[in-house]
Scaffold this motif. Sequence first.
Motif, short mmCIF file in Angstrom:
data_model
loop_
_atom_site.label_atom_id
_atom_site.label_comp_id
_atom_site.label_asym_id
_atom_site.label_seq_id
_atom_site.Cartn_x
_atom_site.Cartn_y
_atom_site.Cartn_z
N ASN A 141 30.58 26.14 95.76
CA ASN A 141 31.06 27.52 95.53
C ASN A 141 29.98 28.51 95.97
O ASN A 141 29.50 29.32 95.18
CB ASN A 141 31.40 27.72 94.06
N ASN A 180 29.95 31.09 98.05
CA ASN A 180 30.31 32.52 98.07
C ASN A 180 31.52 32.77 97.18
O ASN A 180 32.63 32.99 97.66
CB ASN A 180 30.60 32.98 99.50
N GLU A 229 34.34 34.40 94.90
CA GLU A 229 35.07 35.66 95.09
C GLU A 229 34.72 36.67 94.01
O GLU A 229 34.68 36.35 92.82
CB GLU A 229 36.57 35.39 95.08
N THR A 255 31.92 37.49 89.46
CA THR A 255 32.44 36.30 90.12
C THR A 255 32.45 35.18 89.08
O THR A 255 31.94 35.34 87.97
CB THR A 255 31.56 35.88 91.31
#
Length: 338
Positions: free
Chosen positions: A208, A210, A212, A223
Amino acid sequence: MNQFAKITAIEYVLPVQTLSNEDLARDFPEWNVDKIFSKTGINKRQVVSVDECASDLAFNACEKLLNAIELERSAIDFIILCTQSPDYFLPATACILQDRLGLSTQCGAFDYNQGCSGFIYGLGLAKGLVETGQAKNVLLVTAEAYSKYIHPADKSVRTLFGDAAAATLIQAVAEGPCIDRFRYGTDGSGAKNLIVPIGGSRNPAALNVNPELYTDDSGNARTDANLYMNGAEIFEFSMTRIPQLFASLFDESFTVENVDLFAFHQANKFMLDSLRRRIKLPAEKFIAEFEHCGNTVSSSIPIALKESMLKGVLTEGKTVVGVGFGVGYSWAGCVIKW
């Protein structure tokens, strides 16, 4: 001969870097300084720097305590570290701390991940070690750097949490009990309401890279690699479970009137005021020591106790009820004879 566990010293440290209400008001123009304080009861909170970890705070708190007492480091035979922000997944940060502090290699050391109920759990663990003859001097350390998990655009948690560490010495004494009447509770169905979703084995950070960025209905951005708190659910849990826990500490031989001070987890003003009114406790016996540091998670109770000592409110011979509650869901309470 029987031996009993007793708290004999507490010290705590805060990071140098301050996050004031003025700083937050600049970042969140819709919240002015007065609004932040009225909602939280907090004026400022301290946060670690980029290259500073919870273990650094833990080391400084332990050094402060060890330099303040007349006890050789070689006499510490157990170190217990409560943290949810360890240096590494492995090894245990307590092992690193043992070496850094120059404690004996005959000293036991382990971490436990418990959050806001962690200090009470730690007292229970220390009592077990001392009163079964496994240890005479236990160093209970609580250290958190929640700021590393908080997104800078999430005012819901950024206004509340501060980083800190506390070191508490529990020693064997001849007369007691001095720490007693432990009560515990767990409801893992609430785990999702105070959580950092990404970073462990279930959702590894490596998969993970990047995550969201999203904004909730209250305008808080984060995030899934950041701390998430469902404040309404946490409040409801606290209002339901904590009065029940509190009531379970008392019976015909030990009543609320026998207690000199109540040291609850220092969550925020709204939470503590609501609990105090729900349980019907007198304000003059209810410790509130978070205005200068915020919600410091597992360190909040020892900080409150130390501040009460410094102000002359908590003195030898007094009886304190300690209550921790939060992430997990987890809750715990005990009675402390000072």
